[in-house]
Design an enzyme around this catalytic site. Structure first.
Site, mmCIF file in Angstrom:
data_model
loop_
_atom_site.group_PDB
_atom_site.id
_atom_site.type_symbol
_atom_site.label_atom_id
_atom_site.label_comp_id
_atom_site.label_asym_id
_atom_site.label_seq_id
_atom_site.Cartn_x
_atom_site.Cartn_y
_atom_site.Cartn_z
ATOM 1 N N ASP A 1 0.840 -1.194 0.000
ATOM 2 C CA ASP A 1 0.000 0.000 0.000
ATOM 3 C C ASP A 1 0.878 1.247 0.000
ATOM 4 O O ASP A 1 1.876 1.308 0.719
ATOM 5 C CB ASP A 1 -0.926 0.030 1.214
ATOM 6 C CG ASP A 1 -1.996 1.083 1.028
ATOM 7 O OD1 ASP A 1 -2.803 0.932 0.105
ATOM 8 O OD2 ASP A 1 -2.006 2.086 1.762
HETATM 9 C C1 LIG Z 1 3.374 8.543 -5.823
HETATM 10 C C2 LIG Z 1 3.099 7.557 -6.925
HETATM 11 C C3 LIG Z 1 2.099 6.589 -6.798
HETATM 12 N N1 LIG Z 1 1.853 5.701 -7.800
HETATM 13 C C4 LIG Z 1 0.793 4.670 -7.677
HETATM 14 C C5 LIG Z 1 1.316 3.336 -7.146
HETATM 15 C C6 LIG Z 1 0.055 2.673 -6.642
HETATM 16 O O1 LIG Z 1 -0.496 1.892 -7.712
HETATM 17 C C7 LIG Z 1 -0.876 3.837 -6.307
HETATM 18 C C8 LIG Z 1 -1.117 3.897 -4.817
HETATM 19 O O2 LIG Z 1 -2.351 3.341 -4.510
HETATM 20 P P1 LIG Z 1 -2.553 2.000 -3.699
HETATM 21 O O3 LIG Z 1 -3.890 2.093 -3.039
HETATM 22 O O4 LIG Z 1 -1.359 1.704 -2.845
HETATM 23 O O5 LIG Z 1 -2.575 0.874 -4.809
HETATM 24 P P2 LIG Z 1 -3.608 0.594 -5.967
HETATM 25 O O6 LIG Z 1 -5.006 1.000 -5.549
HETATM 26 O O7 LIG Z 1 -3.113 1.203 -7.249
HETATM 27 O O8 LIG Z 1 -3.498 -0.981 -6.133
HETATM 28 P P3 LIG Z 1 -3.839 -2.136 -5.060
HETATM 29 O O9 LIG Z 1 -4.555 -1.519 -3.873
HETATM 30 O O10 LIG Z 1 -4.686 -3.110 -5.817
HETATM 31 O O11 LIG Z 1 -2.495 -2.702 -4.700
HETATM 32 O O12 LIG Z 1 -0.217 5.026 -6.743
HETATM 33 C C9 LIG Z 1 2.599 5.736 -8.983
HETATM 34 O O13 LIG Z 1 2.379 4.941 -9.902
HETATM 35 N N2 LIG Z 1 3.605 6.675 -9.116
HETATM 36 C C10 LIG Z 1 3.897 7.596 -8.142
HETATM 37 O O14 LIG Z 1 4.829 8.413 -8.311
#
Ligand SMILES: Cc1cn([C@H]2C[C@H](O)[C@@H](COP(=O)(O)OP(=O)(O)OP(=O)(O)O)O2)c(=O)[nH]c1=O
Length: 194
Positions: free
Chosen positions: A70
């Site tokens: 997360d």
């Molecule tokens: C800060 C940042 C976040 N992110 C993304 C990564 C994660 O996918 C998302 C954070 O949200 P999360 O809730 O951690 O993950 P998710 O909803 O995408 O997937 P799941 O819960 O099924 O594991 O933000 C980037 O791709 N690049 C960035 O620079």
């Protein structure tokens, strides 16, 4: 090497995990991400990661290795997840302008063979440039804010917002690969001795 169940719908997490050379099956969790007000920001990152892990474990009791994660952002004791709309995204990026925020990524891995769960929390600092309204709007037009904690994606055009980072680039993207390698070794899933 066995199969890793990736408990995540994030395509970034899939790509990052793939780099470790493991075979992956994707089985996203089915939970609502709820923070507990009585816990610290750090504790909440691990709590949500474990909530995800428990959900995937319940639905897939025979899977050998299950990994969940997360990612969210903190600045001045406030938590920032994915923005619900463009206005929220604009406000988030404007708040980060000129400041250093922390990206927290919790990881949990369960090994059925050892009947053991290990967790880690990566905290990486990201310093944003001073951003004027035009630059924020220019960035939002790329629509990367729709699926990213903190409304930006470092691996894409989000880089134009950033001055520097201190920590793990892959962790900001969603999975701290170096830590995960160590966790796999500690669970005997990866054996570096040939
Ligand atoms: C800060 C940042 C976040 N992110 C993304 C990564 C994660 O996918 C998302 C954070 O949200 P999360 O809730 O951690 O993950 P998710 O909803 O995408 O997937 P799941 O819960 O099924 O594991 O933000 C980037 O791709 N690049 C960035 O620079």
């Amino acid at each position: 090497m066995g199969l890793v169940t990736l408990g995540s719908k994030s395509p970034r997490r899939y790509e990052l995990l793939k780099k470790l050379g493991v075979d992956i099956v994707v089985k996203p969790p089915n939970i609502e991400e709820i923070c507990d007000e009585n816990l610290s920001v750090q504790e909440n990152a691990i709590k949500i990661t474990l909530d995800k892990l428990n959900s995937v474990r319940e639905n897939n009791p025979n899977d050998e290795i299950i990994l969940t994660a997360d990612t969210f952002i903190t600045l001045d004791n406030k938590i920032y997840g994915k923005p619900k709309n463009r206005v929220e995204a604009f406000n988030m990026i404007t708040k980060f302008s000129g400041k250093t925020h922390q990206v927290l990524t919790g990881v949990a891995i369960y090994s059925k063979e050892l009947d053991k769960t290990v967790t880690e929390l990566d905290i990486t600092s990201v310093k944003f440039k001073n951003l004027d309204k035009k630059t924020v709007d220019y960035y939002l037009n790329f629509n990367e804010w729709q699926d990213a904690a903190g409304a930006y994606q470092i691996q894409n055009m989000g880089e134009i917002l950033i001055d520097y980072i201190n920590g793990s680039y892959s962790s900001v993207m969603g999975l701290p690969i170096s830590r995960i390698y160590g966790m796999f070794v500690s669970l005997n899933f990866i054996n570096p001795v040939i």
